[in-house]
Design a protein around this motif. Structure first.
Motif, short mmCIF file in Angstrom:
data_model
loop_
_atom_site.label_atom_id
_atom_site.label_comp_id
_atom_site.label_asym_id
_atom_site.label_seq_id
_atom_site.Cartn_x
_atom_site.Cartn_y
_atom_site.Cartn_z
N PRO A 35 5.89 -15.26 12.74
CA PRO A 35 7.22 -14.93 12.24
C PRO A 35 8.22 -14.72 13.63
N ASN B 260 7.16 -8.54 11.45
CA ASN B 260 6.79 -8.65 10.56
C ASN B 260 8.18 -8.58 9.58
N PRO B 261 8.61 -9.68 8.71
CA PRO B 261 9.63 -9.90 8.07
C PRO B 261 9.62 -8.61 6.88
N ASP B 262 8.56 -8.15 6.50
CA ASP B 262 8.34 -7.08 5.41
C ASP B 262 9.13 -5.97 5.79
N TYR B 263 9.12 -5.47 7.22
CA TYR B 263 9.77 -4.18 7.68
C TYR B 263 11.24 -4.37 8.00
N ARG B 264 11.67 -5.71 7.58
CA ARG B 264 13.29 -5.75 8.39
C ARG B 264 14.39 -4.73 7.56
N LYS B 265 14.19 -4.81 6.27
CA LYS B 265 15.29 -4.28 5.40
C LYS B 265 15.00 -2.41 5.90
N TYR C 218 13.05 0.36 -1.14
CA TYR C 218 11.88 0.33 -2.28
C TYR C 218 12.00 0.52 -3.55
#
Length: 207
Positions: free
Chosen positions: A70, A84-89, A126
């Motif tokens: 990534p 980690n792109p999952d943490y970006r937002k 979330y």
């Protein structure tokens, strides 16, 4: 007499021919057509369809393709880099609260307390509704070891073994967490700072 001479000559010739046959090396048998060796095979000289298969078997790399790494992104307000792109937002949303003043009982960008900040971020990112107080929020999480924390986990603080939880923040990385402090509002602090190191109680992961 003449007959004896002839017999002697024949005997000598016979011995000579016998010697020649014994001394001459035997010739190897001619190779059969199916046993003829193939021409040398190199990646630059392919001689037959069979050679193509042989070259491919030799030169084809093993299937070791790894998952793409990534791209790293930098959140300037937090002063941290993430992969980690999952943490970006999450980290982008949380960073947008930096500088919001502390206001007890509130959860807006005009002012927020620690649990108000955490509940707003989790609801925006979330769609999860957490308990409103830091003490009750601890019941919403699964406890994790300090050395197993990851971005997005919650960090809880209390002033002593028998004291209640009084503060909560969101863990970022490298011992850094973001929270709304009574002095300074929403900011990034380190778990290694003496005050937070001394009062750290536990980390929890929202299920």
């Amino acid at each position: 007499m003449t007959k004896a001479i002839i017999l002697s000559v024949l005997a000598v010739l016979s011995l000579a021919l016998s010697y020649l046959f014994e001394a001459a090396p035997a010739r190897p048998p001619a190779p059969e057509a199916s046993a003829v060796a193939l021409s040398p095979v190199t990646p630059y000289a392919i001689n037959s369809p069979e050679d193509v298969v042989r070259v491919l078997k030799f030169t084809a790399p093993a299937d070791t393709a790894a998952a793409p790494v990534p791209e790293e992104y930098y959140i300037k307000k937090l002063g941290l880099r993430f992969r980690n792109p999952d943490y970006r937002k999450l980290v982008e949303t949380a960073s947008g609260w930096i500088g919001t003043p502390y206001r007890y009982g509130s959860s807006s960008k005009r002012g927020t307390d620690c649990s108000g900040f955490v509940t707003r971020v989790y609801r925006e990112v979330y769609g999860i509704s957490l308990s409103r107080s830091s003490h009750s929020m601890f019941g919403d999480v699964k406890r994790v070891k300090k050395d197993m924390m990851r971005t997005g986990d919650l960090v809880f603080f209390r002033r002593g073994p028998k004291s209640p939880i009084y503060h909560v923040g969101i863990y970022l990385k490298n011992n850094k967490f973001i929270h709304s402090a009574t002095s300074g509002g929403v900011m990034v602090s380190s778990l290694k700072e003496p005050y937070y190191s001394r009062n750290f109680y536990a980390a929890g992961r929202v299920n």
